[in-house]
Scaffold this motif. Structure first.
Motif, PDB file in Angstrom:
ATOM      1  N   HIS A  78       0.861  -1.188   0.000  1.00  0.00           N
ATOM      2  CA  HIS A  78       0.000   0.000   0.000  1.00  0.00           C
ATOM      3  C   HIS A  78       0.889   1.227   0.000  1.00  0.00           C
ATOM      4  N   GLY A 107       1.299   5.669  -0.339  1.00  0.00           N
ATOM      5  CA  GLY A 107       0.629   6.970  -0.269  1.00  0.00           C
ATOM      6  C   GLY A 107       1.086   7.714  -1.514  1.00  0.00           C
ATOM      7  N   SER A 164       6.609   9.368  -1.131  1.00  0.00           N
ATOM      8  CA  SER A 164       7.681  10.309  -0.786  1.00  0.00           C
ATOM      9  C   SER A 164       8.655   9.717   0.222  1.00  0.00           C
TER      10      SER A 164
HETATM   11  C1  LIG Z   1      11.360  16.745   0.562  1.00  0.00           C
HETATM   12  C2  LIG Z   1      10.882  15.828   1.642  1.00  0.00           C
HETATM   13  C3  LIG Z   1      10.829  16.276   2.950  1.00  0.00           C
HETATM   14  C4  LIG Z   1      10.384  15.429   3.972  1.00  0.00           C
HETATM   15  N1  LIG Z   1      10.339  15.920   5.253  1.00  0.00           N
HETATM   16  C5  LIG Z   1       9.906  15.131   6.253  1.00  0.00           C
HETATM   17  C6  LIG Z   1       9.845  15.625   7.594  1.00  0.00           C
HETATM   18  O1  LIG Z   1      10.152  16.778   7.871  1.00  0.00           O
HETATM   19  N2  LIG Z   1       9.423  14.772   8.557  1.00  0.00           N
HETATM   20  C7  LIG Z   1       9.049  13.489   8.283  1.00  0.00           C
HETATM   21  O2  LIG Z   1       8.654  12.768   9.213  1.00  0.00           O
HETATM   22  N3  LIG Z   1       9.078  13.004   7.020  1.00  0.00           N
HETATM   23  C8  LIG Z   1       9.515  13.786   6.015  1.00  0.00           C
HETATM   24  N4  LIG Z   1       9.571  13.295   4.733  1.00  0.00           N
HETATM   25  C9  LIG Z   1       9.213  11.894   4.467  1.00  0.00           C
HETATM   26  C10 LIG Z   1       7.762  11.686   3.960  1.00  0.00           C
HETATM   27  O3  LIG Z   1       7.199  12.896   3.565  1.00  0.00           O
HETATM   28  C11 LIG Z   1       6.882  11.049   5.047  1.00  0.00           C
HETATM   29  O4  LIG Z   1       7.416   9.809   5.436  1.00  0.00           O
HETATM   30  C12 LIG Z   1       5.435  10.863   4.554  1.00  0.00           C
HETATM   31  O5  LIG Z   1       4.603  10.534   5.645  1.00  0.00           O
HETATM   32  C13 LIG Z   1       5.295   9.800   3.480  1.00  0.00           C
HETATM   33  O6  LIG Z   1       3.982   9.908   2.949  1.00  0.00           O
HETATM   34  P1  LIG Z   1       3.565   9.236   1.578  1.00  0.00           P
HETATM   35  O7  LIG Z   1       2.099   9.443   1.400  1.00  0.00           O
HETATM   36  O8  LIG Z   1       4.424   9.719   0.489  1.00  0.00           O
HETATM   37  O9  LIG Z   1       3.838   7.703   1.909  1.00  0.00           O
HETATM   38  P2  LIG Z   1       4.676   6.539   1.117  1.00  0.00           P
HETATM   39  O10 LIG Z   1       6.065   7.030   0.959  1.00  0.00           O
HETATM   40  O11 LIG Z   1       3.923   6.243  -0.124  1.00  0.00           O
HETATM   41  O12 LIG Z   1       4.561   5.398   2.148  1.00  0.00           O
HETATM   42  C14 LIG Z   1       5.195   5.465   3.402  1.00  0.00           C
HETATM   43  C15 LIG Z   1       4.838   4.221   4.238  1.00  0.00           C
HETATM   44  O13 LIG Z   1       3.464   4.263   4.601  1.00  0.00           O
HETATM   45  C16 LIG Z   1       2.784   3.074   4.142  1.00  0.00           C
HETATM   46  N5  LIG Z   1       1.426   3.503   3.798  1.00  0.00           N
HETATM   47  C17 LIG Z   1       1.072   4.510   2.974  1.00  0.00           C
HETATM   48  N6  LIG Z   1      -0.265   4.690   2.992  1.00  0.00           N
HETATM   49  C18 LIG Z   1      -0.768   3.745   3.829  1.00  0.00           C
HETATM   50  C19 LIG Z   1      -2.091   3.409   4.277  1.00  0.00           C
HETATM   51  N7  LIG Z   1      -3.180   4.089   3.888  1.00  0.00           N
HETATM   52  N8  LIG Z   1      -2.219   2.359   5.132  1.00  0.00           N
HETATM   53  C20 LIG Z   1      -1.136   1.673   5.576  1.00  0.00           C
HETATM   54  N9  LIG Z   1       0.134   1.947   5.189  1.00  0.00           N
HETATM   55  C21 LIG Z   1       0.310   2.986   4.330  1.00  0.00           C
HETATM   56  C22 LIG Z   1       3.627   2.568   2.992  1.00  0.00           C
HETATM   57  O14 LIG Z   1       3.471   1.182   2.798  1.00  0.00           O
HETATM   58  C23 LIG Z   1       5.030   2.915   3.484  1.00  0.00           C
HETATM   59  O15 LIG Z   1       5.471   1.947   4.409  1.00  0.00           O
HETATM   60  C24 LIG Z   1       9.995  14.118   3.676  1.00  0.00           C
HETATM   61  C25 LIG Z   1      10.019  13.659   2.349  1.00  0.00           C
HETATM   62  C26 LIG Z   1      10.462  14.509   1.343  1.00  0.00           C
HETATM   63  C27 LIG Z   1      10.467  14.024  -0.074  1.00  0.00           C
END
Ligand SMILES: Cc1cc2nc3c(=O)[nH]c(=O)nc-3n(C[C@H](O)[C@H](O)[C@H](O)COP(=O)(O)OP(=O)(O)OC[C@H]3O[C@@H](n4cnc5c(N)ncnc54)[C@H](O)[C@@H]3O)c2cc1C
Length: 337
Positions: A49, A51, A54
């Motif tokens: 799964h 999101g 990122s």
């Molecule tokens: C430029 C940049 C800056 C960032 N800054 C920060 C920061 O300041 N602090 C911080 O904590 N992170 C930061 N991050 C990391 C990132 O933004 C976070 O980890 C964010 O929560 C990931 O969200 P996503 O929707 O892209 O999840 P994904 O990357 O798509 O997934 C992340 C995890 O969540 C799981 N997942 C996703 N959706 C679900 C769902 N509905 N149910 C169960 N599991 C799920 C996935 O399997 C995976 O294990 C940054 C990233 C970038 C690119």
């Protein structure tokens, strides 16, 4: 429901990797999700799964099913004089929620401005920035057990939150899919402004208001983080390691300038960026992969890097830090494939 075969994930990962998945499925409500989970073909395949990708590093094409939620919506389910309880669909963009909270004068998430990704993932990751983590405002998380199909509402304790950690990240637990998160935000003003550079920027304003905190956080972030639109990256590649006081003291004798931060359980957190820079990686490029010149904790895809190349650079950083400091770096980014 959207189902695609041999589908490109280019728009679904912020490293801008040209990878494909055998199947991509996007559901728009809980009933559609349950139909997918009950499907025998789904049960036979590997699945993940996502999101907005990122925090993912795709090493290869994905020979299974990538699931994605399209469950949106923000509902006020309880309101008192002092707080508001919001129920939010997992597919809502996290930063839209921060912006919505601020426009309504609700406190608690302003320091988490500008973090990419969706709300479901934010609760998985326990996102954090500038002294605040999402766990501080999470009341409950609604999730389906992918194996038993049961729906469970996890309270904060059951989520087992820690630094970038939750029950949902523990691979020993049954996989769970989050459909909604419930956040309690304060209507009474309170701020977390301990972080030095945040405090410094806010001194330029005549008063501390939610909007000013958001602006300050965004301006700090934009100065040091690459824009994912133009430079593929997944934020911090490694977590900040936490070591024992003994190990810290012995390192501090050798490296007096070693920065540190004591944790609640009396251990010592060391900035991974400092360790990586001390090993000489900052600003280095290895083929199409750069250790970002403004923040060495971030690996950047200069254009045509593959996930495998990014993983190789990460591995050479991990080995160098281990050799020099005897500290093991753990990726924050999830490797897929
Ligand atoms: C430029 C940049 C800056 C960032 N800054 C920060 C920061 O300041 N602090 C911080 O904590 N992170 C930061 N991050 C990391 C990132 O933004 C976070 O980890 C964010 O929560 C990931 O969200 P996503 O929707 O892209 O999840 P994904 O990357 O798509 O997934 C992340 C995890 O969540 C799981 N997942 C996703 N959706 C679900 C769902 N509905 N149910 C169960 N599991 C799920 C996935 O399997 C995976 O294990 C940054 C990233 C970038 C690119």
């Amino acid at each position: 429901m959207i189902i695609k075969e041999n589908y490109s994930l280019l728009e679904h990962n912020t490293f801008h990797l040209e990878v494909k998945t055998r199947w991509f499925m996007e559901y728009s409500n809980e009933e559609e999700l349950l139909n997918i989970l009950h499907d025998e073909y789904f049960q036979e395949c590997i699945s993940l799964h996502i999101g907005s990708g990122s925090n993912l590093l795709f090493i290869n094409d994905y020979n299974g099913i990538i699931l994605h939620s399209a469950i949106k919506g923000i509902e006020i389910i309880e309101e008192t004089d002092t707080s508001v309880l919001l129920r939010i669909g997992a597919a809502e963009k996290w930063d839209d929620i921060v912006s919505y909270a601020i426009s309504n004068g609700w406190y608690g998430v302003e320091n988490l401005s500008d973090i990419p990704g969706e709300c479901g993932a934010a609760a998985v990751q326990n996102i954090g920035a500038y002294g605040v983590e999402i766990k501080d405002v999470i009341e409950t998380v609604e999730a389906y057990n992918q194996l038993t199909f049961e729906k469970r509402t996890f309270n904060r304790e059951a989520c087992e939150y820690g630094y970038r950690y939750s029950f949902f990240k523990n691979e020993n637990n049954d996989p769970h899919i989050i459909t909604h998160i419930n956040l309690r935000l304060s209507k009474k003003p309170y701020f977390s402004l301990e972080y030095a550079n945040l405090k410094e920027i806010l001194n330029r304003y005549t008063e501390v208001r939610l909007e000013n905190v958001r602006d300050a956080v965004i301006s700090i972030r934009r100065q040091k983080l690459p824009d994912t639109e133009t430079l593929g990256n997944a934020g911090s590649f490694f977590m900040n390691p936490v070591i024992s006081v003994d190990q810290y003291e012995s390192l501090k004798r050798k490296y007096p300038e070693l920065p540190s931060h004591t944790t609640d359980d009396n251990r010592v957190k060391i900035p991974a960026a400092w360790l990586i820079e001390a090993c000489g990686f900052k600003g280095q490029s290895h083929g199409e992969v750069e250790v970002f010149n403004k923040q060495p904790l971030i690996l950047v895809n200069l254009g045509n890097a593959t996930g495998h190349e990014i993983a190789l650079v990460a591995e050479s950083i991990r080995t160098a830090v281990l050799d020099k400091f005897k500290i093991e770096l753990t990726p924050e980014v999830k490797y897929v494939g």
